[in-house]
Design a protein around this motif. Structure first.
Motif, PDB file in Angstrom:
ATOM      1  N   ALA A  45       0.999  -1.018  -0.031  1.00  0.00           N
ATOM      2  CA  ALA A  45      -0.033   0.026  -0.022  1.00  0.00           C
ATOM      3  C   ALA A  45       0.964   1.380   0.061  1.00  0.00           C
ATOM      4  O   ALA A  45       0.576   2.199  -0.577  1.00  0.00           O
ATOM      5  CB  ALA A  45      -0.991  -0.151   1.064  1.00  0.00           C
ATOM      6  N   GLY A  48       1.996   2.052  -3.338  1.00  0.00           N
ATOM      7  CA  GLY A  48       0.575   2.251  -4.213  1.00  0.00           C
ATOM      8  C   GLY A  48       0.265   1.002  -5.222  1.00  0.00           C
ATOM      9  O   GLY A  48      -0.214   1.055  -6.256  1.00  0.00           O
ATOM     10  N   SER A  51      -4.510  -1.206  -3.244  1.00  0.00           N
ATOM     11  CA  SER A  51      -5.793  -0.294  -2.835  1.00  0.00           C
ATOM     12  C   SER A  51      -6.710  -1.051  -2.296  1.00  0.00           C
ATOM     13  O   SER A  51      -6.847  -1.914  -2.669  1.00  0.00           O
ATOM     14  CB  SER A  51      -5.571   0.590  -3.785  1.00  0.00           C
ATOM     15  OG  SER A  51      -6.333   0.154  -4.853  1.00  0.00           O
TER      16      SER A  51
END
Length: 465
Positions: A45, A48, A51
């Motif tokens: 997370a 990125g 998610s």
């Protein structure tokens, strides 16, 4: 092209890359502090790579779909996730995963079905997961059994029992996160041991060392220019390295001598596996454009044969659509390229307008009939840049074009317009054997630049003349 990495001089505060440093604040409501996958999910997370559902939930027990798998792996190894048309009738251009799906297919990490579908909502099994990770991270597995063995050997995965990997079981998002995080960061593995056998040196004035393979991950320190470091493995454009004081990920474009194949790009293939198709335009009864006593068909054939002579000095495989003054139809040129199982297609031409127009331009096709839009544009850009540097004519840019030979092909394809045969300035170069040699070298170097960007080790071929 390589992504820009902003390098900032930091005060040296040595923070070893450990699991405790990786474990950030809990980002998801349904992944508690005691959840078995907390560290892995948080790690992904932060970069990125994963998610939630928009409401603060990760849904750790939800089965991973093929679209989600392509997206998470694509983000991990730095594939192009720009939404776009794909070759699959069930993946629209506005799908959240369209860019990653097409990029992962191009990289041979995942494939579609014979009916032209991708089935993005189908579940991914543990066996399929092992094979996808093996392909993306260069573990060289050829089937699910060897892929599972590669993951278990590295401490990335375990079987559901001592004798059963659970190949046919659908994989949950939490488990997929664990295996992917361990593939990226060896510190998270069951047995965190890797070899550091790549000798390299920092070329940036100051190079950040990060906890993960992107600028989204925090820096643990920086290394000054000239520092010798040891590399272990590659994730996308990032290498996991260690110096006398630091350990972590750095952008490999700021290291010397690191033409290591990029995971998710060439999938471990060699230059010798690549078929290049060169298409000299026109020919035979079709002279093409003409001006100042020159015929386009003659100029482009001579230039193309010079490109061939350069490529013949490399391990690349090569097919020419013509080597003499004959005219293959446009459909025949595409047929030749497809029959040769070409990896790239370069059609070489000269332009004509009204005597006043001048300059160099390179075309690619940008619609679904040839789905290799990103790679076609990349190839066009590399060749255009090299031709501009070699001939110093007006830059008419890289453009979208609707030409049969690039539209109907099934590989990255470009059409090069070297210059205007009816322009007094351009024709001085088009009619000169010496300048045509420079154009051939520019096209050759542009091809090398494309393959270098795709992760192939082509450095030694730049010295070919």
């Amino acid at each position: 092209m390589r992504k820009t990495v902003f390098v900032i001089l930091l005060v040296f505060v040595i923070l070893p890359l450990t699991v405790s440093n990786i474990q950030a604040a809990q980002p998801f409501k349904d992944v508690g502090s005691t959840h078995r996958a907390l560290v892995s999910i948080n790690y992904l997370a932060e970069g990125g790579i994963v998610s939630g559902n928009g409401n603060g939930h990760f849904l750790p027990d939800k089965t991973v779909t093929r679209a989600e798998a392509a997206t998470m792996i694509g983000r991990a190894v730095g594939l192009d996730g720009t939404k776009r048309n794909t070759r699959f009738h069930d993946v629209g251009s506005q799908s959240f995963a369209s860019g990653y799906i097409q990029s992962a297919v191009d990289a041979k990490i995942i494939s579609g079905y014979v009916d032209g579908s991708f089935k993005p909502n189908n579940p991914v099994t543990r066996g399929e997961m092992a094979l996808l990770i093996s392909r993306a991270f260069h573990y060289n597995a050829t089937n699910t059994a060897s892929a599972a063995e590669a993951l278990m050997k590295r401490g990335i995965a375990q079987g559901i029992t001592q004798t059963d990997f659970g190949y046919t079981y659908n994989i949950k998002r939490a488990d997929f996160a664990v295996f992917l995080a361990r593939s990226i960061n060896y510190k998270l593995r069951i047995s965190p041991q890797v070899s550091f056998n790549i000798e390299t040196e920092v070329t940036a004035s100051s190079l950040n060392v990060r906890t993960g393979p992107s600028t989204a991950y925090g820096a643990v320190g920086s290394i000054p220019k000239g520092t010798k470091v040891q590399g272990s493995y590659i994730v996308g454009e990032w290498m996991y390295i260690r110096s006398s004081k630091l350990e972590g990920f750095v952008n490999s474009s700021y290291l010397s001598g690191t033409d290591t194949p990029k995971p998710g790009e060439n999938n471990g293939q060699s230059v010798a596996s690549q078929m290049i198709v060169i298409d000299p335009g026109h020919g035979g009864h079709d002279p093409g454009a003409s001006g100042f006593g020159l015929k386009e068909k003659d100029v482009v054939l001579d230039t193309s044969l010079k490109v061939k002579a350069l490529l013949d000095k490399t391990p690349f495989k090569l097919t020419m659509t013509r080597e003499t003054d004959v005219y293959p139809t446009l459909a025949k040129r595409v047929e030749i390229a497809k029959a040769a199982k070409g990896n790239i297609f370069v059609s070489i031409h000269a332009n004509k307008f009204n005597g006043a127009a001048n300059g160099t331009e390179t075309y690619y096709y940008s619609a679904a009939t040839n789905p290799y839009v990103a790679d076609s544009k990349l190839l066009a850009t590399k060749i255009q840049n090299r031709l501009l540097a070699a001939w110093n004519l007006r830059n008419r840019d890289v453009k979208k074009g609707n030409f049969h030979v690039i539209r109907e092909n099934n590989m990255p394809a470009v059409l090069v317009e070297m210059g205007f045969i009816d322009n007094e300035k351009d024709v001085e170069k088009l009619k000169s054997p010496e300048w045509r040699q420079k154009a051939a070298e520019a096209i050759f170097y542009g091809i090398l630049d494309f393959y270098k960007e795709k992760g192939f080790n082509v450095t030694s071929y730049y010295s070919i003349k």
